[in-house]
Structures are given as structure tokens and as C-alpha cells.
Design a protein around this motif. Structure first.
Motif, PDB file in Angstrom:
ATOM      1  N   GLU A 102       0.826  -1.202   0.000  1.00 19.93           N
ATOM      2  CA  GLU A 102       0.000   0.000   0.000  1.00 19.93           C
ATOM      3  C   GLU A 102       0.865   1.259   0.000  1.00 19.93           C
ATOM      4  OE1 GLU A 102      -2.510  -0.566   3.389  1.00 19.93           O
ATOM      5  OE2 GLU A 102      -3.827  -1.964   2.326  1.00 19.93           O
ATOM      6  N   ALA A 103       1.960   1.250   0.746  1.00 17.99           N
ATOM      7  CA  ALA A 103       2.862   2.401   0.770  1.00 17.99           C
ATOM      8  C   ALA A 103       3.503   2.607  -0.599  1.00 17.99           C
ATOM      9  CB  ALA A 103       3.936   2.219   1.840  1.00 17.99           C
ATOM     10  N   ASP A 104       3.890   1.513  -1.270  1.00 17.39           N
ATOM     11  CA  ASP A 104       4.458   1.620  -2.616  1.00 17.39           C
ATOM     12  C   ASP A 104       3.434   2.187  -3.595  1.00 17.39           C
ATOM     13  OD1 ASP A 104       6.886   0.648  -1.756  1.00 17.39           O
ATOM     14  OD2 ASP A 104       6.534  -1.406  -2.477  1.00 17.39           O
ATOM     15  N   ALA A 105       2.189   1.731  -3.503  1.00 16.42           N
ATOM     16  CA  ALA A 105       1.131   2.235  -4.380  1.00 16.42           C
ATOM     17  C   ALA A 105       0.895   3.727  -4.142  1.00 16.42           C
ATOM     18  CB  ALA A 105      -0.151   1.445  -4.163  1.00 16.42           C
ATOM     19  N   GLU A 106       0.928   4.147  -2.873  1.00 17.17           N
ATOM     20  CA  GLU A 106       0.758   5.570  -2.569  1.00 17.17           C
ATOM     21  C   GLU A 106       1.901   6.403  -3.128  1.00 17.17           C
ATOM     22  OE1 GLU A 106       0.245   5.967   1.644  1.00 17.17           O
ATOM     23  OE2 GLU A 106      -1.762   5.100   1.588  1.00 17.17           O
ATOM     24  N   ARG A 107       3.132   5.896  -3.045  1.00 22.68           N
ATOM     25  CA  ARG A 107       4.272   6.621  -3.615  1.00 22.68           C
ATOM     26  C   ARG A 107       4.117   6.765  -5.124  1.00 22.68           C
ATOM     27  NH1 ARG A 107       7.099   4.304   0.649  1.00 22.68           N
ATOM     28  NH2 ARG A 107       7.506   2.343  -0.407  1.00 22.68           N
ATOM     29  N   LYS A 108       3.668   5.700  -5.789  1.00 17.01           N
ATOM     30  CA  LYS A 108       3.463   5.749  -7.238  1.00 17.01           C
ATOM     31  C   LYS A 108       2.374   6.758  -7.590  1.00 17.01           C
ATOM     32  CE  LYS A 108       2.373   2.943 -11.294  1.00 17.01           C
ATOM     33  NZ  LYS A 108       1.689   4.049 -11.898  1.00 17.01           N
ATOM     34  N   GLU A 109       1.252   6.727  -6.852  1.00 17.72           N
ATOM     35  CA  GLU A 109       0.180   7.679  -7.091  1.00 17.72           C
ATOM     36  C   GLU A 109       0.664   9.112  -6.899  1.00 17.72           C
ATOM     37  OE1 GLU A 109      -3.164   6.712  -4.624  1.00 17.72           O
ATOM     38  OE2 GLU A 109      -3.332   4.703  -5.486  1.00 17.72           O
ATOM     39  N   HIS A 110       1.461   9.340  -5.866  1.00 18.78           N
ATOM     40  CA  HIS A 110       1.992  10.680  -5.608  1.00 18.78           C
ATOM     41  C   HIS A 110       2.900  11.120  -6.756  1.00 18.78           C
ATOM     42  CE1 HIS A 110       3.331  14.146  -3.377  1.00 18.78           C
ATOM     43  NE2 HIS A 110       4.582  13.798  -3.623  1.00 18.78           N
ATOM     44  N   ALA A 111       3.762  10.225  -7.233  1.00 12.79           N
ATOM     45  CA  ALA A 111       4.650  10.558  -8.347  1.00 12.79           C
ATOM     46  C   ALA A 111       3.841  10.862  -9.606  1.00 12.79           C
ATOM     47  CB  ALA A 111       5.632   9.415  -8.605  1.00 12.79           C
ATOM     48  N   ASP A 112       2.809  10.064  -9.886  1.00 14.30           N
ATOM     49  CA  ASP A 112       1.960  10.308 -11.059  1.00 14.30           C
ATOM     50  C   ASP A 112       1.241  11.649 -10.952  1.00 14.30           C
ATOM     51  OD1 ASP A 112       2.753   7.856 -12.046  1.00 14.30           O
ATOM     52  OD2 ASP A 112       0.879   6.821 -11.514  1.00 14.30           O
ATOM     53  N   SER A 113       0.738  11.955  -9.778  1.00 13.14           N
ATOM     54  CA  SER A 113       0.054  13.224  -9.556  1.00 13.14           C
ATOM     55  C   SER A 113       1.013  14.401  -9.752  1.00 13.14           C
ATOM     56  CB  SER A 113      -0.525  13.256  -8.148  1.00 13.14           C
ATOM     57  OG  SER A 113      -1.060  14.516  -7.847  1.00 13.14           O
ATOM     58  N   THR A 114       2.227  14.274  -9.242  1.00 12.84           N
ATOM     59  CA  THR A 114       3.226  15.335  -9.406  1.00 12.84           C
ATOM     60  C   THR A 114       3.559  15.535 -10.877  1.00 12.84           C
ATOM     61  OG1 THR A 114       4.132  14.870  -7.221  1.00 12.84           O
ATOM     62  CG2 THR A 114       5.554  16.072  -8.744  1.00 12.84           C
ATOM     63  N   ARG A 115       3.707  14.438 -11.637  1.00  7.24           N
ATOM     64  CA  ARG A 115       3.984  14.544 -13.069  1.00  7.24           C
ATOM     65  C   ARG A 115       2.859  15.288 -13.791  1.00  7.24           C
ATOM     66  NH1 ARG A 115       5.000   9.690 -12.313  1.00  7.24           N
ATOM     67  NH2 ARG A 115       6.812   8.485 -12.592  1.00  7.24           N
ATOM     68  N   MET A 116       1.611  14.975 -13.439  1.00  6.42           N
ATOM     69  CA  MET A 116       0.477  15.657 -14.067  1.00  6.42           C
ATOM     70  C   MET A 116       0.466  17.139 -13.734  1.00  6.42           C
ATOM     71  SD  MET A 116      -2.845  13.101 -14.105  1.00  6.42           S
ATOM     72  CE  MET A 116      -3.602  14.057 -12.867  1.00  6.42           C
ATOM     73  N   GLN A 117       0.752  17.491 -12.507  1.00  4.30           N
ATOM     74  CA  GLN A 117       0.789  18.895 -12.110  1.00  4.30           C
ATOM     75  C   GLN A 117       1.884  19.647 -12.857  1.00  4.30           C
ATOM     76  OE1 GLN A 117       1.164  18.866  -7.855  1.00  4.30           O
ATOM     77  NE2 GLN A 117      -0.896  18.023  -7.551  1.00  4.30           N
ATOM     78  N   LEU A 118       3.060  19.025 -12.988  1.00  5.30           N
ATOM     79  CA  LEU A 118       4.159  19.672 -13.716  1.00  5.30           C
ATOM     80  C   LEU A 118       3.818  19.845 -15.193  1.00  5.30           C
ATOM     81  CD1 LEU A 118       7.232  17.957 -12.037  1.00  5.30           C
ATOM     82  CD2 LEU A 118       6.490  20.334 -11.795  1.00  5.30           C
ATOM     83  N   ALA A 119       3.175  18.863 -15.792  1.00  9.71           N
ATOM     84  CA  ALA A 119       2.767  18.981 -17.194  1.00  9.71           C
ATOM     85  C   ALA A 119       1.777  20.130 -17.363  1.00  9.71           C
ATOM     86  CB  ALA A 119       2.158  17.669 -17.679  1.00  9.71           C
ATOM     87  N   ALA A 120       0.838  20.277 -16.433  1.00 18.03           N
ATOM     88  CA  ALA A 120      -0.127  21.380 -16.500  1.00 18.03           C
ATOM     89  C   ALA A 120       0.579  22.725 -16.358  1.00 18.03           C
ATOM     90  CB  ALA A 120      -1.191  21.210 -15.420  1.00 18.03           C
ATOM     91  N   ILE A 121       1.546  22.819 -15.460  1.00 16.52           N
ATOM     92  CA  ILE A 121       2.293  24.063 -15.281  1.00 16.52           C
ATOM     93  C   ILE A 121       3.071  24.396 -16.543  1.00 16.52           C
ATOM     94  CG2 ILE A 121       4.227  25.115 -14.021  1.00 16.52           C
ATOM     95  CD1 ILE A 121       3.139  23.582 -11.523  1.00 16.52           C
ATOM     96  N   ARG A 122       3.718  23.391 -17.160  1.00 12.78           N
ATOM     97  CA  ARG A 122       4.443  23.647 -18.417  1.00 12.78           C
ATOM     98  C   ARG A 122       3.500  24.155 -19.503  1.00 12.78           C
ATOM     99  NH1 ARG A 122       6.446  18.397 -17.530  1.00 12.78           N
ATOM    100  NH2 ARG A 122       8.261  18.507 -16.214  1.00 12.78           N
ATOM    101  N   GLN A 123       2.326  23.574 -19.596  1.00 11.87           N
ATOM    102  CA  GLN A 123       1.347  23.985 -20.594  1.00 11.87           C
ATOM    103  C   GLN A 123       0.917  25.432 -20.357  1.00 11.87           C
ATOM    104  OE1 GLN A 123       0.733  22.140 -23.085  1.00 11.87           O
ATOM    105  NE2 GLN A 123      -1.057  23.050 -24.019  1.00 11.87           N
TER     106      GLN A 123
END
Length: 138
Positions: A102-123
Motif C-alpha cells: 500500500e505504501a508503494d502504491a501511494e508513492r506511485k500515485e503521488h509521483a503520477d500526480s506530481t507529473r500531471m501537475q508539472l505537465a499542466a504548469i508547463r502547458q
């Protein structure tokens, strides 16, 4: 000593007369006896064990958290999730494996969310940049 293990939704353990507590943080396993100096530490996903007044050991799998020792007689563990049990082997194999997954899944979700936020900021930044060769904004 008094031992309390609490989660956001429940009090998993609240006992007086605990003889000793064993836990694990980033540096490894450690023990607490009555009269221990005050301190606080972050706990890893692990099992907290304690010796009751009758000499029997009890255990609680925790999903990380913190441990504080106060006044040489109070130990408090806070964790996102805690599962109390007498069967150390089951807690170690089944519950901790689930906590780690569960902790690994949460880390992955957090990383995916951060990537999406950075992509939105770049756009957004692409739309806010001045047009090449022009003095104004596009």
C-alpha cells in the motif's frame, strides 16, 4: 509504563504496566524501558512489540508513524494503520507485506500526480510566454 498506539480512527492499544517496548525506525530496532529519556522518532512500516506485566509479549503491525517517549513512563505510537495480534509470524508476513504494498502504491500515485501537475504548469507557461519577435504577450 503506559503504552498507547493510536490511529486516526481508533485507539488500538492503551495499557498501563508495560515492562518494555521494542520498535524500529530508519536507524534500526531499539528498545524502551521505564525511565527512558524523552524523545521522538519516525517509525518505519514495522512491528511494535511490548512485554506486558505478566511477562507475555504482544505485537502490533504499524504502517509507519511516530513514537514518542515522555517522562520515562509514557510511550505513544501514532500510525495511519495498526493491527494488534499475538501471532508475530502472521503480522510479519501478511500484514506488513500489505502495508508495504500500500505504501508503494501511494508513492506511485503521488509521483503520477506530481507529473500531471508539472505537465499542466508547463502547458500554462507555454501560453504565457511572449511571442517570438514581438514585444508583447501572445
Amino acid at each position: 509504563m503506559r503504552l498507547r498506539i493510536v490511529t486516526p480512527l481508533s485507539i488500538a492499544v492503551d495499557l498501563d504496566g508495560v515492562g518494555s517496548v521494542r520498535a524500529e525506525d530508519e536507524s534500526g530496532g531499539f528498545g524502551i524501558l521505564p525511565g527512558h529519556a524523552d524523545f521522538i522518532t519516525a517509525l518505519a512500516v514495522s512491528v511494535v512489540s511490548w512485554r506486558q506485566a505478566d511477562g507475555h509479549w504482544r505485537h502490533c503491525a504499524i504502517r509507519g508513524g511516530s513514537l514518542s517517549a515522555e517522562g520515562g513512563k509514557n510511550v505513544t505510537v501514532t500510525s495511519r494503520e495498526a493491527v494488534v495480534g499475538d501471532d508475530l509470524e502472521n503480522l510479519d508476513k501478511v500484514v506488513l507485506a500489505r502495508f508495504v504494498a500500500e505504501a508503494d502504491a501511494e508513492r506511485k500515485e503521488h509521483a503520477d500526480s506530481t507529473r500531471m501537475q508539472l505537465a499542466a504548469i508547463r502547458q500554462i507557461m507555454r501560453h504565457l510566454r511572449p511571442a517570438d519577435g514581438e514585444g508583447g504577450w501572445r
